[in-house]
Design a protein around this motif. Structure first.
Motif, PDB file in Angstrom:
ATOM      1  N   GLU A  10      14.876   8.066  -1.303  1.00 26.49           N
ATOM      2  CA  GLU A  10      14.595   8.471  -2.368  1.00 26.49           C
ATOM      3  C   GLU A  10      12.858   8.720  -2.588  1.00 26.49           C
ATOM      4  OE1 GLU A  10      15.135   4.159  -2.950  1.00 26.49           O
ATOM      5  OE2 GLU A  10      16.238   5.967  -1.951  1.00 26.49           O
ATOM      6  N   ALA A  11      12.148   7.779  -1.653  1.00 26.79           N
ATOM      7  CA  ALA A  11      10.620   7.848  -1.809  1.00 26.79           C
ATOM      8  C   ALA A  11      10.076   8.858  -0.652  1.00 26.79           C
ATOM      9  CB  ALA A  11      10.148   6.433  -1.667  1.00 26.79           C
ATOM     10  N   ALA A  12      11.037   9.490   0.088  1.00 22.91           N
ATOM     11  CA  ALA A  12      10.536  10.308   1.210  1.00 22.91           C
ATOM     12  C   ALA A  12       9.526  11.628   0.471  1.00 22.91           C
ATOM     13  CB  ALA A  12      11.689  11.013   1.833  1.00 22.91           C
ATOM     14  N   GLY A  13       8.504  11.583   1.129  1.00 24.70           N
ATOM     15  CA  GLY A  13       7.383  12.587   0.589  1.00 24.70           C
ATOM     16  C   GLY A  13       6.689  12.296  -0.566  1.00 24.70           C
ATOM     17  N   GLY A  14       6.906  11.083  -0.875  1.00 21.32           N
ATOM     18  CA  GLY A  14       6.030  10.409  -1.998  1.00 21.32           C
ATOM     19  C   GLY A  14       5.044   9.358  -1.644  1.00 21.32           C
ATOM     20  N   GLY A  15       4.146   8.803  -2.527  1.00 20.41           N
ATOM     21  CA  GLY A  15       3.211   7.885  -2.103  1.00 20.41           C
ATOM     22  C   GLY A  15       3.732   6.457  -1.892  1.00 20.41           C
ATOM     23  N   ALA A  16       5.102   6.269  -2.447  1.00 22.31           N
ATOM     24  CA  ALA A  16       5.797   5.134  -1.985  1.00 22.31           C
ATOM     25  C   ALA A  16       6.108   4.864  -0.777  1.00 22.31           C
ATOM     26  CB  ALA A  16       6.300   4.427  -3.317  1.00 22.31           C
ATOM     27  N   TYR A  17       6.493   6.151  -0.068  1.00 20.90           N
ATOM     28  CA  TYR A  17       7.252   6.022   1.090  1.00 20.90           C
ATOM     29  C   TYR A  17       6.456   5.328   2.161  1.00 20.90           C
ATOM     30  CZ  TYR A  17       9.756   7.705   5.081  1.00 20.90           C
ATOM     31  OH  TYR A  17      10.721   8.003   6.184  1.00 20.90           O
ATOM     32  N   GLY A  18       6.945   4.658   3.108  1.00 21.05           N
ATOM     33  CA  GLY A  18       6.435   3.547   4.049  1.00 21.05           C
ATOM     34  C   GLY A  18       5.835   4.213   5.127  1.00 21.05           C
ATOM     35  N   THR A  19       6.606   4.340   6.422  1.00 23.72           N
ATOM     36  CA  THR A  19       5.747   4.545   7.469  1.00 23.72           C
ATOM     37  C   THR A  19       6.314   5.853   8.324  1.00 23.72           C
ATOM     38  OG1 THR A  19       7.600   3.637   8.973  1.00 23.72           O
ATOM     39  CG2 THR A  19       5.610   2.219   8.333  1.00 23.72           C
ATOM     40  N   PRO A  20       5.837   6.573   9.149  1.00 27.58           N
ATOM     41  CA  PRO A  20       6.455   7.754   9.746  1.00 27.58           C
ATOM     42  C   PRO A  20       7.552   7.554  10.699  1.00 27.58           C
ATOM     43  CG  PRO A  20       3.922   7.737  10.151  1.00 27.58           C
ATOM     44  CD  PRO A  20       4.502   6.473   9.533  1.00 27.58           C
ATOM     45  N   ALA A  21       8.686   8.300  10.284  1.00 25.22           N
ATOM     46  CA  ALA A  21       9.775   8.271  11.197  1.00 25.22           C
ATOM     47  C   ALA A  21       9.564   9.144  12.456  1.00 25.22           C
ATOM     48  CB  ALA A  21      10.984   8.902  10.256  1.00 25.22           C
TER      49      ALA A  21
ATOM     50  N   TRP B 148      -3.591  -8.197   6.426  1.00 24.08           N
ATOM     51  CA  TRP B 148      -2.386  -7.437   6.550  1.00 24.08           C
ATOM     52  C   TRP B 148      -2.313  -6.104   5.720  1.00 24.08           C
ATOM     53  CZ3 TRP B 148      -1.155 -12.308   4.989  1.00 24.08           C
ATOM     54  CH2 TRP B 148      -0.455 -12.656   3.911  1.00 24.08           C
ATOM     55  N   TYR B 149      -1.519  -5.250   6.240  1.00 21.40           N
ATOM     56  CA  TYR B 149      -1.314  -4.071   5.211  1.00 21.40           C
ATOM     57  C   TYR B 149       0.146  -3.589   5.552  1.00 21.40           C
ATOM     58  CZ  TYR B 149      -6.215  -3.432   5.456  1.00 21.40           C
ATOM     59  OH  TYR B 149      -7.945  -3.373   5.455  1.00 21.40           O
ATOM     60  N   LEU B 150       0.974  -3.785   4.096  1.00 19.94           N
ATOM     61  CA  LEU B 150       2.200  -3.479   4.019  1.00 19.94           C
ATOM     62  C   LEU B 150       2.652  -2.439   3.168  1.00 19.94           C
ATOM     63  CD1 LEU B 150       4.686  -6.505   3.929  1.00 19.94           C
ATOM     64  CD2 LEU B 150       4.991  -4.700   2.201  1.00 19.94           C
ATOM     65  N   PRO B 151       3.008  -1.230   3.848  1.00 25.33           N
ATOM     66  CA  PRO B 151       3.529  -0.145   3.257  1.00 25.33           C
ATOM     67  C   PRO B 151       5.140  -0.577   2.757  1.00 25.33           C
ATOM     68  CG  PRO B 151       2.611   0.656   5.067  1.00 25.33           C
ATOM     69  CD  PRO B 151       2.664  -0.895   5.273  1.00 25.33           C
ATOM     70  N   TRP B 152       5.426   0.338   1.577  1.00 24.56           N
ATOM     71  CA  TRP B 152       7.094  -0.158   1.239  1.00 24.56           C
ATOM     72  C   TRP B 152       7.783   0.472   2.128  1.00 24.56           C
ATOM     73  CZ3 TRP B 152       7.477  -4.054  -1.354  1.00 24.56           C
ATOM     74  CH2 TRP B 152       8.541  -4.228  -2.328  1.00 24.56           C
ATOM     75  N   ARG B 153       8.979   0.431   1.602  1.00 23.59           N
ATOM     76  CA  ARG B 153      10.418   0.661   2.343  1.00 23.59           C
ATOM     77  C   ARG B 153      10.347   2.255   2.751  1.00 23.59           C
ATOM     78  NH1 ARG B 153      15.317   0.719  -0.642  1.00 23.59           N
ATOM     79  NH2 ARG B 153      16.176  -0.535   0.582  1.00 23.59           N
ATOM     80  N   ASN B 154      11.053   2.441   3.737  1.00 26.00           N
ATOM     81  CA  ASN B 154      11.413   3.815   4.401  1.00 26.00           C
ATOM     82  C   ASN B 154      12.751   4.469   3.488  1.00 26.00           C
ATOM     83  OD1 ASN B 154       9.022   3.466   5.811  1.00 26.00           O
ATOM     84  ND2 ASN B 154      10.159   4.485   7.699  1.00 26.00           N
ATOM     85  N   SER B 155      12.825   4.238   2.455  1.00 27.71           N
ATOM     86  CA  SER B 155      13.953   4.806   1.440  1.00 27.71           C
ATOM     87  C   SER B 155      13.851   6.296   1.565  1.00 27.71           C
ATOM     88  CB  SER B 155      14.046   4.161   0.279  1.00 27.71           C
ATOM     89  OG  SER B 155      12.901   4.570  -0.707  1.00 27.71           O
TER      90      SER B 155
ATOM     91  N   ILE C 201       0.805  -1.385  -0.038  1.00 25.03           N
ATOM     92  CA  ILE C 201       0.090   0.059  -0.019  1.00 25.03           C
ATOM     93  C   ILE C 201       0.685   1.161   0.003  1.00 25.03           C
ATOM     94  CG2 ILE C 201      -1.963  -1.231   1.196  1.00 25.03           C
ATOM     95  CD1 ILE C 201      -0.991   0.409   3.862  1.00 25.03           C
ATOM     96  N   GLY C 202       0.430   2.434  -0.666  1.00 29.40           N
ATOM     97  CA  GLY C 202       1.021   3.602  -0.301  1.00 29.40           C
ATOM     98  C   GLY C 202       0.813   4.069   1.166  1.00 29.40           C
ATOM     99  N   SER C 203       1.468   5.435   1.162  1.00 32.67           N
ATOM    100  CA  SER C 203       1.623   5.990   2.551  1.00 32.67           C
ATOM    101  C   SER C 203       0.224   6.828   2.748  1.00 32.67           C
ATOM    102  CB  SER C 203       2.969   6.769   2.624  1.00 32.67           C
ATOM    103  OG  SER C 203       2.846   7.486   3.766  1.00 32.67           O
TER     104      SER C 203
END
Length: 397
Positions: A357-368, A348-355, A305-307
């Protein structure tokens, strides 16, 4: 079987049967546990959780924000096919093996995807498509032998991940994901946009893969997850949604988990739909997957899922759906998960990795830690319906 209003017998859902009737004891315990859990709670998952984080005092942003590790840990085998020592994201396979063991030891469930290169061109992201790719790896195709070698490398890795007793650790394997799109070599596309691969060829590829891993290589610790991409599923009618979701479906005998990769309804782009419409579509899609799983004796999951946080940042004002602004995890995503009996079946719900390059985008995962959405995320994963690893009570084999 239940009786209908006219006194006739109404067939119930089929009994749950695994793809592999020779599952190891541990994998069978996992299979039965997941089926018993459907509708009771959902688990929070995260891709590369301990490999990709911003927290400095913890090896997981989920742990740093919420005090526990995810209940589902996602990993990827991309480049195992080429014999590399590290995967597509530069993570050594030895480290992935270690973290799968660690996830298992704390009671979490490992799930494994496979972003393989194109079997004809060796092209990766952005160069993954080539005409005739699937036909080439099927029996009789020019790359069939090479591709069986790729499957053997994946099998060797999965067999190598064992617990302290030397038993292979049960995993949910999710190959050929987002096949309804047009960006991976295995994609047949959908009714919205097709590729040169037919749905029958995709189904044959899937069945060939299961046959090789299960029957030739003897992997009996694997559950198989099917996961179309949401963006290519038409919302014009329930019949169309079902047809698009099942486009290329290999058959109930080859799938344990009906998944969904949905960035579309949790995306950061505010131009396509209002949050109210997006939320309604999210509920509709989760309902579809949960309902199909119930009808077919399968498990249901939101496999990527997206963020919600990135989505929420783009919206303000009266057009926002409940929770789309200050409470995207509880107000937007949790409310969808709890919308009805079918959505509650999504396990289950699985957001993608906290990379980075994805910060601020829909593929970014969980809040830091320090994110404005961190408190809401904590409330989400600590709600009565959600589970992290430390609140997931799994039976032992």
């Amino acid at each position: 079987m239940p009786d209908s209003d006219d006194g006739s017998v109404v067939p119930g859902p089929p009994p749950a049967q695994p793809v592999d009737r020779q599952l190891t004891a541990g994998a069978l315990v996992l299979f039965r546990f997941l089926h018993r859990s459907a509708g009771r709670f959902a688990m929070f998952g995260h891709q590369d959780d301990t490999f990709c984080h911003h927290a400095t005092d913890a090896d997981s942003d989920v742990l740093a924000v919420a005090g526990g590790y995810p209940a589902v840990w996602g990993f990827d085998l991309g480049r195992i096919e080429l014999g590399w020592s590290a995967n597509i994201d530069g993570i050594p396979f030895d480290d992935i093996r270690r973290e799968i063991r660690r996830a298992h030891q704390i009671g979490a469930i490992p799930t494994v995807s496979w972003h393989s290169v194109n079997p004809l061109t060796d092209g990766g992201y952005g160069e993954n498509m080539a005409a005739g790719s699937v036909a080439a790896v099927l029996p009789g195709g020019a790359a069939h032998g090479r591709y069986l070698g790729w499957l053997d490398r994946a099998a060797d890795f999965l067999l190598s991940v064992c617990d302290e007793h030397g038993e292979p650790i049960p995993v949910v394997f999710r190959p050929y994901h987002e096949h309804t799109g047009t960006w991976f070599w295995w994609c047949p596309g959908s009714s919205v946009e097709a590729t040169d691969t037919t749905p029958d060829q995709y189904a044959e590829l899937w069945r060939m893969t299961v046959h090789h891993l299960r029957d030739v290589r003897g992997l009996h610790h694997v559950l198989y997850a099917y996961s179309p991409d949401r963006s290519r599923i038409s919302m014009s009618s329930d019949a169309t949604r079902r047809a698009d979701y099942l486009y290329g479906y290999p058959g109930d005998g080859y799938v344990d988990v009906l998944g969904l990769d949905d960035y579309w309804d949790l995306d950061q782009d505010p131009t396509a739909h209002t949050p109210v419409d997006r939320h309604a579509d999210l509920v509709t899609m989760l309902s579809l997957v949960g309902r199909l799983a119930a009808e077919r004796g399968k498990l249901a999951a939101a496999t990527e899922i997206g963020s919600p946080g990135a989505f929420a940042a783009a919206y303000e004002g009266p057009s926002a759906a409940p929770g789309a602004g200050d409470a995207p995890w509880t107000g937007y995503l949790l409310s969808a998960a709890l919308a009805n009996d079918d959505t509650r079946r999504v396990l289950w719900y699985l957001p993608w990795r906290n990379s980075e390059e994805a910060a601020g985008g829909g593929a970014y995962g969980t809040p830091a830690p320090g994110s404005p959405y961190a408190p809401d995320f904590r409330a989400f994963v600590r709600s009565d319906f959600m589970r992290l690893a430390d609140t997931l009570e799994r039976p032992l084999p």
